[in-house]
Each structure stands twice: as C-alpha cells, then as structure tokens.
Design a protein around this motif. Structure first.
Motif, PDB file in Angstrom:
ATOM      1  N   VAL A  91       0.855  -1.185   0.000  1.00  0.00           N
ATOM      2  CA  VAL A  91       0.000   0.000   0.000  1.00  0.00           C
ATOM      3  C   VAL A  91       0.895   1.240   0.000  1.00  0.00           C
ATOM      4  O   VAL A  91       1.654   1.467   0.938  1.00  0.00           O
ATOM      5  CB  VAL A  91      -0.924   0.027   1.235  1.00  0.00           C
ATOM      6  CG1 VAL A  91      -1.820   1.259   1.181  1.00  0.00           C
ATOM      7  CG2 VAL A  91      -1.744  -1.247   1.315  1.00  0.00           C
ATOM      8  N   GLN A  92       0.799   2.031  -1.067  1.00  0.00           N
ATOM      9  CA  GLN A  92       1.529   3.288  -1.157  1.00  0.00           C
ATOM     10  C   GLN A  92       0.547   4.446  -1.040  1.00  0.00           C
ATOM     11  O   GLN A  92      -0.313   4.640  -1.898  1.00  0.00           O
ATOM     12  CB  GLN A  92       2.272   3.377  -2.492  1.00  0.00           C
ATOM     13  CG  GLN A  92       3.007   4.690  -2.719  1.00  0.00           C
ATOM     14  CD  GLN A  92       4.201   4.865  -1.790  1.00  0.00           C
ATOM     15  OE1 GLN A  92       5.186   4.149  -1.919  1.00  0.00           O
ATOM     16  NE2 GLN A  92       4.109   5.797  -0.848  1.00  0.00           N
ATOM     17  N   PHE A  93       0.662   5.206   0.053  1.00  0.00           N
ATOM     18  CA  PHE A  93      -0.170   6.401   0.218  1.00  0.00           C
ATOM     19  C   PHE A  93       0.465   7.560  -0.540  1.00  0.00           C
ATOM     20  O   PHE A  93       1.696   7.611  -0.698  1.00  0.00           O
ATOM     21  CB  PHE A  93      -0.312   6.745   1.696  1.00  0.00           C
ATOM     22  CG  PHE A  93      -1.123   5.756   2.477  1.00  0.00           C
ATOM     23  CD1 PHE A  93      -2.500   5.866   2.556  1.00  0.00           C
ATOM     24  CD2 PHE A  93      -0.513   4.687   3.124  1.00  0.00           C
ATOM     25  CE1 PHE A  93      -3.262   4.956   3.258  1.00  0.00           C
ATOM     26  CE2 PHE A  93      -1.261   3.754   3.835  1.00  0.00           C
ATOM     27  CZ  PHE A  93      -2.638   3.892   3.905  1.00  0.00           C
ATOM     28  N   ASN A  94      -0.341   8.471  -1.028  1.00  0.00           N
ATOM     29  CA  ASN A  94       0.195   9.578  -1.812  1.00  0.00           C
ATOM     30  C   ASN A  94       0.908  10.596  -0.928  1.00  0.00           C
ATOM     31  O   ASN A  94       0.692  10.652   0.289  1.00  0.00           O
ATOM     32  CB  ASN A  94      -0.895  10.242  -2.665  1.00  0.00           C
ATOM     33  CG  ASN A  94      -2.034  10.797  -1.827  1.00  0.00           C
ATOM     34  OD1 ASN A  94      -1.807  11.527  -0.861  1.00  0.00           O
ATOM     35  ND2 ASN A  94      -3.272  10.462  -2.194  1.00  0.00           N
ATOM     36  N   LEU A 140      -4.702   7.058  -1.411  1.00  0.00           N
ATOM     37  CA  LEU A 140      -3.862   6.028  -2.029  1.00  0.00           C
ATOM     38  C   LEU A 140      -3.231   6.494  -3.328  1.00  0.00           C
ATOM     39  O   LEU A 140      -3.875   7.110  -4.172  1.00  0.00           O
ATOM     40  CB  LEU A 140      -4.692   4.772  -2.306  1.00  0.00           C
ATOM     41  CG  LEU A 140      -5.260   4.035  -1.089  1.00  0.00           C
ATOM     42  CD1 LEU A 140      -6.107   2.863  -1.543  1.00  0.00           C
ATOM     43  CD2 LEU A 140      -4.133   3.556  -0.177  1.00  0.00           C
ATOM     44  N   GLU A 141      -1.953   6.166  -3.494  1.00  0.00           N
ATOM     45  CA  GLU A 141      -1.288   6.337  -4.786  1.00  0.00           C
ATOM     46  C   GLU A 141      -1.426   5.048  -5.590  1.00  0.00           C
ATOM     47  O   GLU A 141      -1.727   5.072  -6.763  1.00  0.00           O
ATOM     48  CB  GLU A 141       0.186   6.684  -4.592  1.00  0.00           C
ATOM     49  CG  GLU A 141       0.928   6.906  -5.896  1.00  0.00           C
ATOM     50  CD  GLU A 141       2.356   7.361  -5.687  1.00  0.00           C
ATOM     51  OE1 GLU A 141       3.214   6.986  -6.511  1.00  0.00           O
ATOM     52  OE2 GLU A 141       2.617   8.102  -4.718  1.00  0.00           O
ATOM     53  N   TYR A 142      -1.149   3.916  -4.936  1.00  0.00           N
ATOM     54  CA  TYR A 142      -1.433   2.622  -5.551  1.00  0.00           C
ATOM     55  C   TYR A 142      -1.574   1.570  -4.465  1.00  0.00           C
ATOM     56  O   TYR A 142      -1.141   1.741  -3.321  1.00  0.00           O
ATOM     57  CB  TYR A 142      -0.350   2.209  -6.564  1.00  0.00           C
ATOM     58  CG  TYR A 142       1.022   1.931  -5.979  1.00  0.00           C
ATOM     59  CD1 TYR A 142       1.318   0.736  -5.325  1.00  0.00           C
ATOM     60  CD2 TYR A 142       2.043   2.873  -6.099  1.00  0.00           C
ATOM     61  CE1 TYR A 142       2.569   0.494  -4.806  1.00  0.00           C
ATOM     62  CE2 TYR A 142       3.300   2.636  -5.574  1.00  0.00           C
ATOM     63  CZ  TYR A 142       3.569   1.442  -4.934  1.00  0.00           C
ATOM     64  OH  TYR A 142       4.810   1.211  -4.418  1.00  0.00           O
ATOM     65  N   LEU A 143      -2.188   0.464  -4.841  1.00  0.00           N
ATOM     66  CA  LEU A 143      -2.365  -0.683  -3.954  1.00  0.00           C
ATOM     67  C   LEU A 143      -2.284  -1.934  -4.834  1.00  0.00           C
ATOM     68  O   LEU A 143      -3.009  -2.043  -5.820  1.00  0.00           O
ATOM     69  CB  LEU A 143      -3.716  -0.602  -3.244  1.00  0.00           C
ATOM     70  CG  LEU A 143      -4.021  -1.650  -2.156  1.00  0.00           C
ATOM     71  CD1 LEU A 143      -5.024  -1.077  -1.153  1.00  0.00           C
ATOM     72  CD2 LEU A 143      -4.578  -2.928  -2.747  1.00  0.00           C
TER      73      LEU A 143
END
Length: 324
Positions: A91-94, A140-143
C-alpha cells in the motif's frame, strides 16, 4: 546534614529513575511522536540500522547446521500464508496524505511499515481489501498484491563457478589499480539474499557485518538456503590466500540482508524493506540475484536508487540491469 539528605535523594532518583525509565539508545524528541505517529517505528529502524554495519565476529564460530535447527518467527510464516491466500498487499499512500490521516486509516489493521515513514509505504494483511479501499479513499497512490519469489538452487561443489568471469571483466587489471579500502573509506555491499555462512573456509576472515534477518527478525546469523553464501563468495571470498576461490573485491564489507527462507521463498515486501534499509544504512552497492522480474510498476526502484550515488545490480538469465 541537609546537603547529605539532598545528595542521597538525588542518588535514589537517579538509580530508580534508570530502572523505571530506561534511556533509549536514540533519544527522540517528544514532538516527533506528536507530529509523526510512526516515529516509534522509525526509531526502532534507526537502532536496527546502527547495528547492521557492525562486524559480527561472534557469529564466526556458528555453523550453518546450528542455524537451520532454529525456528523461524511465526510472523514470517503468517505473511507467507497471507501472500498465498492473496491477502497481503503493498500500500503506497500519496505524498499529500498526512501521517496522522494514514495512521487513522491503518488503525485496527494488520500492517508493517516499509522503510521510513516518509516513504508512506506499508505491507497490509487483510481479507477485505474492498473495505480498506473505501476507508482509504483519496489517500492512495497505488495498492497491489504482495508477491512471492523463489531463489535458485546452487551446486555445493568447491569450484562450482570455475571463475571464468574474472578475466572477462578484467578483474586482474582492476586489482593492479585497487583491491579496495578499509577504515573510513570502506565500501559497504548489501547482499539481499539468503544470508551468509560465516564458517565457510573462504569467508571465515572476510569482512562480514551484522546485517539483518527479515525472517527471524534479528541480526543475520547464517544461511538458511545456501544461495547467499555462494553470491557472497563471488563478491568477497578471501583472495590471494592460496586456497579456495578469489573474490572480485578483496577489501569490501558485506552486509547480508536475509530475505530467503529454508525453501527458497521470498516475500516482495521483505525485498523492498531490505532495499530501503540498505540505502539508509549507507551501503553503496546492492546485489540482488533473483529468478523473476522484481518490480511490476515502472520506476518503482527509482526513488530509492536516486537518493544517492547507489549501484543496484539485478541479475537473472533473461536480463542484466544496472541502475546508477
């Protein structure tokens, strides 16, 4: 008399204060914990990294067989099951998400911080990713799903590699210029693999640091699988000693970062954690010898590799990639 009483009282406060409130190795400003809810995790990571580059002579007498009898931590086994079940995620948060907002979203979740909190990257275990997506909407930036890798088997013959590569890369000519440095100029090479067997006769006097075992959550004590020892030998086997094989680099410090378990299994989230730790600990070279393409998302390795002059070498039969 009053001075004696004051002195006695101060002495008692110091003694009992140290017992009740032990001083941490790293002092963290209280404001850090107020602003950054992940400051305690960052603190532990800095403490871990301070030991990663320390020489571990105490392990030189331990055999690989002794290591294999030790039980791996259950957390590593649970992560392996979660990846197999499709319930482990990266999980990448923005960058616009505050750390407090991220902490609020992660409350009650089974997660692990990857790298420092400023990266905003986490490994998450959940059986309801849909509900998490809704909860984290806008942050989220990506998951994507965490993945597994498999280390390659290596033969245990003494002269298995036959060292045909050294003349091809002009190693003898390079050795005439330099065989490496020590002291303040030491180059630290992170070997992200299955660990290292320090009792190997061609590594027992090599400069091998403490490193870290991401499976057992402790300093790297040996090699579960054998692949990391083979790679370490190619890089830094004791050279010009009249026995065994010659390492490419005579005087470098190896930092073993152990992410491969006894079966050769690798979690992608552990690999990414090891890359971040190697960079932040001060390693100038990272060696990855894996069997499949490492990063699904284009440029995933760019932020960490571009933070300083870092040489990342990723090798498999299909391609050889260097990122400077």
């Amino acid at each position: 008399m009053i001075r004696k009483k004051i002195a006695t009282l101060l002495a008692a406060l110091i003694v009992f204060g140290n017992v009740l409130l032990p001083v941490p190795v790293y002092a963290a400003d209280q404001n850090d914990f107020e602003v950054n809810p992940f400051a305690q995790a960052d603190l532990f990571r800095r403490q871990r990294q301070s030991g990663m580059l320390a020489n571990r002579d105490a392990f030189n007498g331990q055999t690989d067989g002794e290591l294999k009898t030790a039980e791996a931590k259950t957390s590593a086994g649970e992560k392996k099951k979660a990846i197999a079940a499709g319930q482990s995620y990266l999980v990448q948060f923005n960058g616009g998400s505050s750390l407090q907002a991220i902490e609020n979203v992660l409350q009650g979740e089974d997660y692990q911080l990857i790298g420092s909190s400023e990266n905003r990257l986490f490994q998450l275990t959940t059986s309801d990713i849909g509900a998490f997506r809704k909860k984290a909407a806008g942050l989220l930036e990506y998951l994507e799903k965490d993945q597994s890798r498999q280390a390659k088997q290596v033969a245990n013959d003494y002269f298995y590699d036959e060292q045909w590569a050294l003349p091809m890369v002009n190693a003898p000519a390079a050795w005439d210029i330099s065989t490496g440095s020590s002291g303040a100029d030491t180059v630290y090479v992170a070997v992200i693999d299955s660990g290292v067997d320090r009792s190997h006769p061609d590594l027992d006097n090599a400069n091998i640091q403490s490193g870290w075992d991401y499976i057992g959550a402790s300093a790297c004590a040996g090699d579960y699988f054998g692949h990391g020892t083979s790679v370490t030998g190619i890089i830094a086997a004791e050279t010009n000693n009249g026995e065994g094989m010659a390492g490419v680099c005579w005087n470098v410090a190896i930092v073993p970062l152990q992410i491969v378990d006894r079966s050769g299994y690798i979690a992608l989230s552990d690999m990414i954690s090891a890359i971040y730790d190697a960079v932040d600990a001060g390693c100038k070279v990272i060696n990855l010898s894996m069997g499949r393409r490492i990063f699904r998302r284009r440029g995933r390795s760019d932020p960490v590799c571009n933070r300083q002059r870092l040489h990342c070498c990723c090798f498999r039969r299909e391609f050889l990639r260097f990122r400077l």
